[in-house]
Design a protein around this motif. Structure first.
Motif, mmCIF file in Angstrom:
data_model
loop_
_atom_site.group_PDB
_atom_site.id
_atom_site.type_symbol
_atom_site.label_atom_id
_atom_site.label_comp_id
_atom_site.label_asym_id
_atom_site.label_seq_id
_atom_site.Cartn_x
_atom_site.Cartn_y
_atom_site.Cartn_z
ATOM 1 N N LEU A 43 73.238 -4.981 20.976
ATOM 2 C CA LEU A 43 73.763 -4.819 22.336
ATOM 3 C C LEU A 43 73.792 -6.167 23.051
ATOM 4 C CD1 LEU A 43 71.752 -1.670 23.518
ATOM 5 C CD2 LEU A 43 74.144 -1.748 22.787
ATOM 6 N N ASP A 97 80.854 -3.118 17.224
ATOM 7 C CA ASP A 97 81.318 -2.271 18.316
ATOM 8 C C ASP A 97 81.320 -0.799 17.901
ATOM 9 O OD1 ASP A 97 82.529 -1.813 20.932
ATOM 10 O OD2 ASP A 97 84.399 -1.439 19.846
ATOM 11 N N ARG A 136 77.783 0.488 17.840
ATOM 12 C CA ARG A 136 77.267 0.699 19.194
ATOM 13 C C ARG A 136 77.783 2.011 19.769
ATOM 14 N NH1 ARG A 136 79.507 0.427 23.847
ATOM 15 N NH2 ARG A 136 81.316 -0.681 23.068
ATOM 16 N N LEU A 180 70.179 3.867 20.137
ATOM 17 C CA LEU A 180 70.602 2.486 20.395
ATOM 18 C C LEU A 180 69.774 1.448 19.638
ATOM 19 C CD1 LEU A 180 71.472 2.712 24.186
ATOM 20 C CD2 LEU A 180 73.033 2.622 22.240
ATOM 21 N N CYS A 220 71.750 -0.465 16.721
ATOM 22 C CA CYS A 220 72.910 -1.322 16.964
ATOM 23 C C CYS A 220 72.499 -2.577 17.714
ATOM 24 C CB CYS A 220 73.984 -0.555 17.740
ATOM 25 S SG CYS A 220 73.498 -0.145 19.425
#
Length: 148
Positions: free
Chosen positions: A82, A65, A68, A77, A80
């Motif tokens: 998702l 988390d 992210r 992005l 990370c």
């Protein structure tokens, strides 16, 4: 089209970068390598029909988390995990027993391996995700994400 990713594997104290080749599951897919400390803080759901582990949530405040949130701020992005990502492979720890270890003369060696999650049973994927300790280092996850 195949994607090559380099992952650190081998004996825990002397891991080496090795190249692994992955084919995309979907034409609009993008393969990503994400490395996170344990515990990951990722919630998976298993798609029985496709035999895939899919990220459905990230535990609030977990490493996943936090990564992210930072990646979102930095517009990165690809660094990370998702929700919606499909788990393709994960690094885990296996014990290798040299001949001397069988007689108790030497402790088993901890080796980091890359476990391919494609078309595997959920119990096997879950087992691979659990194999390892904080002392084994970070976990490498290969995920496939739909390109936006």
């Amino acid at each position: 089209r195949a994607t090559r990713l380099r992952v650190a594997v081998g004996e825990r104290s002397s891991k080496e970068m090795r190249t692994f080749v992955f084919n995309k599951l979907r034409p609009d897919g993008e393969l990503l390598l994400v490395t996170l400390p344990r515990p990951l803080g990722i919630v998976f759901e298993y798609d029985e029909r496709r035999k895939q582990a899919i990220v459905v949530d990230l535990v609030e405040g977990s490493y996943a988390d936090q990564r992210r949130k930072v990646a979102g701020l930095n517009q990165r992005l690809q660094e990370c995990v998702l929700p919606g990502d499909v788990l393709r492979a994960v690094s885990c720890t296996n014990f290798v027993y040299p001949t001397n270890a069988l007689f108790g003369a030497k402790a088993p060696e901890r080796h980091i391996v890359l476990y391919g999650a494609d078309k595997q049973k959920w119990s096997s994927i879950r087992g691979a995700l659990k194999k390892g300790d904080v002392k084994d280092g970070e976990v490498s996850l290969v995920v496939e994400r739909r390109r936006t």
